[in-house]
Design an enzyme around this catalytic site. Structure first.
Site, PDB file in Angstrom:
ATOM      1  N   LYS A   9       0.831  -1.201   0.000  1.00 13.17           N
ATOM      2  CA  LYS A   9       0.000   0.000   0.000  1.00 13.17           C
ATOM      3  C   LYS A   9       0.874   1.263   0.000  1.00 13.17           C
ATOM      4  O   LYS A   9       2.095   1.187   0.222  1.00 13.17           O
ATOM      5  CB  LYS A   9      -0.920  -0.038   1.222  1.00 13.17           C
ATOM      6  CG  LYS A   9      -1.911  -1.212   1.214  1.00 13.17           C
ATOM      7  CD  LYS A   9      -2.790  -1.196   2.463  1.00 13.17           C
ATOM      8  CE  LYS A   9      -3.764  -2.369   2.474  1.00 13.17           C
ATOM      9  NZ  LYS A   9      -4.641  -2.350   3.678  1.00 13.17           N
ATOM     10  N   TYR A  49     -12.510  -2.453  -2.958  1.00 11.64           N
ATOM     11  CA  TYR A  49     -12.988  -2.485  -1.572  1.00 11.64           C
ATOM     12  C   TYR A  49     -14.513  -2.399  -1.487  1.00 11.64           C
ATOM     13  O   TYR A  49     -15.050  -1.957  -0.467  1.00 11.64           O
ATOM     14  CB  TYR A  49     -12.346  -1.352  -0.772  1.00 11.64           C
ATOM     15  CG  TYR A  49     -10.936  -1.643  -0.278  1.00 11.64           C
ATOM     16  CD1 TYR A  49     -10.641  -2.822   0.421  1.00 11.64           C
ATOM     17  CD2 TYR A  49      -9.903  -0.740  -0.474  1.00 11.64           C
ATOM     18  CE1 TYR A  49      -9.362  -3.084   0.898  1.00 11.64           C
ATOM     19  CE2 TYR A  49      -8.612  -0.993   0.005  1.00 11.64           C
ATOM     20  CZ  TYR A  49      -8.353  -2.170   0.688  1.00 11.64           C
ATOM     21  OH  TYR A  49      -7.087  -2.430   1.169  1.00 11.64           O
ATOM     22  N   ASN A 113      -1.672  -0.151   7.184  1.00 10.26           N
ATOM     23  CA  ASN A 113      -1.133  -1.455   7.582  1.00 10.26           C
ATOM     24  C   ASN A 113      -0.329  -2.133   6.475  1.00 10.26           C
ATOM     25  O   ASN A 113      -0.193  -3.344   6.442  1.00 10.26           O
ATOM     26  CB  ASN A 113      -2.248  -2.350   8.129  1.00 10.26           C
ATOM     27  CG  ASN A 113      -3.370  -2.565   7.130  1.00 10.26           C
ATOM     28  OD1 ASN A 113      -3.252  -2.159   5.964  1.00 10.26           O
ATOM     29  ND2 ASN A 113      -4.439  -3.211   7.551  1.00 10.26           N
TER      30      ASN A 113
HETATM   31  N1  LIG Z   1     -10.144   3.221  10.217  1.00 12.24           N
HETATM   32  C1  LIG Z   1     -10.488   1.919  10.173  1.00 12.24           C
HETATM   33  N2  LIG Z   1      -9.980   1.179   9.171  1.00 12.24           N
HETATM   34  C2  LIG Z   1     -10.315  -0.125   9.127  1.00 12.24           C
HETATM   35  C3  LIG Z   1     -11.171  -0.743  10.071  1.00 12.24           C
HETATM   36  N3  LIG Z   1     -11.315  -2.054   9.752  1.00 12.24           N
HETATM   37  C4  LIG Z   1     -10.576  -2.227   8.631  1.00 12.24           C
HETATM   38  N4  LIG Z   1      -9.971  -1.073   8.269  1.00 12.24           N
HETATM   39  C5  LIG Z   1      -9.099  -0.856   7.121  1.00 12.24           C
HETATM   40  O1  LIG Z   1      -9.736  -1.396   5.981  1.00 12.24           O
HETATM   41  C6  LIG Z   1      -8.872  -2.339   5.345  1.00 12.24           C
HETATM   42  C7  LIG Z   1      -9.722  -3.448   4.749  1.00 12.24           C
HETATM   43  O2  LIG Z   1     -10.330  -4.173   5.820  1.00 12.24           O
HETATM   44  P1  LIG Z   1     -10.417  -5.768   5.784  1.00 12.24           P
HETATM   45  O3  LIG Z   1     -10.607  -6.199   4.381  1.00 12.24           O
HETATM   46  O4  LIG Z   1     -11.412  -6.154   6.810  1.00 12.24           O
HETATM   47  O5  LIG Z   1      -8.988  -6.181   6.331  1.00 12.24           O
HETATM   48  P2  LIG Z   1      -7.834  -6.983   5.609  1.00 12.24           P
HETATM   49  O6  LIG Z   1      -8.425  -7.988   4.649  1.00 12.24           O
HETATM   50  O7  LIG Z   1      -6.879  -7.481   6.636  1.00 12.24           O
HETATM   51  O8  LIG Z   1      -7.088  -5.812   4.828  1.00 12.24           O
HETATM   52  P3  LIG Z   1      -6.903  -5.665   3.247  1.00 12.24           P
HETATM   53  O9  LIG Z   1      -5.902  -6.712   2.901  1.00 12.24           O
HETATM   54  O10 LIG Z   1      -6.435  -4.264   3.028  1.00 12.24           O
HETATM   55  O11 LIG Z   1      -8.244  -5.945   2.578  1.00 12.24           O
HETATM   56  C8  LIG Z   1      -7.920  -2.797   6.439  1.00 12.24           C
HETATM   57  O12 LIG Z   1      -6.682  -3.204   5.906  1.00 12.24           O
HETATM   58  C9  LIG Z   1      -7.789  -1.570   7.318  1.00 12.24           C
HETATM   59  O13 LIG Z   1      -6.737  -0.723   6.861  1.00 12.24           O
HETATM   60  C10 LIG Z   1     -11.704   0.063  11.126  1.00 12.24           C
HETATM   61  O14 LIG Z   1     -12.451  -0.388  11.994  1.00 12.24           O
HETATM   62  N5  LIG Z   1     -11.325   1.400  11.114  1.00 12.24           N
HETATM   63 MG   LIG Z   2      -9.617  -7.416   3.021  1.00 12.25          MG
END
Ligand SMILES: Nc1nc2c(ncn2[C@@H]2O[C@H](COP(=O)(O)OP(=O)(O)OP(=O)(O)O)[C@@H](O)[C@H]2O)c(=O)[nH]1
Ligand SMILES: [Mg+2]
Length: 138
Positions: A9, A49, A113
């Site tokens: 990212k 997303y 992250n």
């Molecule tokens: N600010 C905020 N960001 C969030 C939260 N939950 C998730 N995110 C962000 O949204 C992204 C996508 O969420 P998810 O798909 O649930 O998590 P993930 O699969 O581990 O992450 P990705 O690989 O980026 O898709 C995450 O990587 C976080 O950066 C939240 O509660 N608050």
């Molecule tokens: Mg994800």
């Protein structure tokens, strides 16, 4: 499904972490295919997303992922490569990610992250199709 989509990212590219992150996948025995820099457009981010469109953090998520270039690539390995990549990444929240994982070693913030990895075989097919529509998955 032996391929998955990975995105270093904007925070990871800005912090010059590409080499160290890609090395982890190569050290594990995976092949890196189709890598390229890309400043992800808002349109592509919305598609990528889409599952989070109703979440309160969606606008923040899209503005973060589009703010500067990402490094987008396909990782190829054994069956269920997506699952091994996810375990190497750690948890979504870096604060909950153990040392030795990518997020546990390189990140502290949930919103920045460092890395994305497809979260299922179906997501891998969908996401490779979004970023590399000409990629032949047969
Ligand atoms: N600010 C905020 N960001 C969030 C939260 N939950 C998730 N995110 C962000 O949204 C992204 C996508 O969420 P998810 O798909 O649930 O998590 P993930 O699969 O581990 O992450 P990705 O690989 O980026 O898709 C995450 O990587 C976080 O950066 C939240 O509660 N608050
Ligand atoms: Mg994800």
């Amino acid at each position: 499904m032996n391929k998955t989509l990975v995105i270093i990212k904007p925070d990871g590219v800005e912090r010059s972490l590409i080499g160290r992150i890609v090395s982890r996948f190569e050290d594990r025995g995976f092949k890196i295919l189709k890598g390229r820099f890309e400043t992800i457009s808002t349109e592509l981010a919305n598609k990528h997303y889409a599952e989070h469109a109703d979440k309160p953090f969606f606008n923040e998520l899209v503005s973060f992922i589009t703010r500067s270039p990402s490094f987008v690539f396909v990782v190829e390995g054994p069956e269920e490569t997506w699952s091994i990549v996810r375990s190497m990444m750690g948890k979504t929240n870096p604060a909950e990610s153990p040392s030795g994982t990518i997020r546990g070693d390189f990140a502290t913030e949930l919103s920045e992250n460092v890395i994305h990895g497809s979260d299922s075989a179906e997501s891998a097919v969908r996401e490779i199709g979004i970023f590399f529509p000409d990629f032949n998955l047969d």
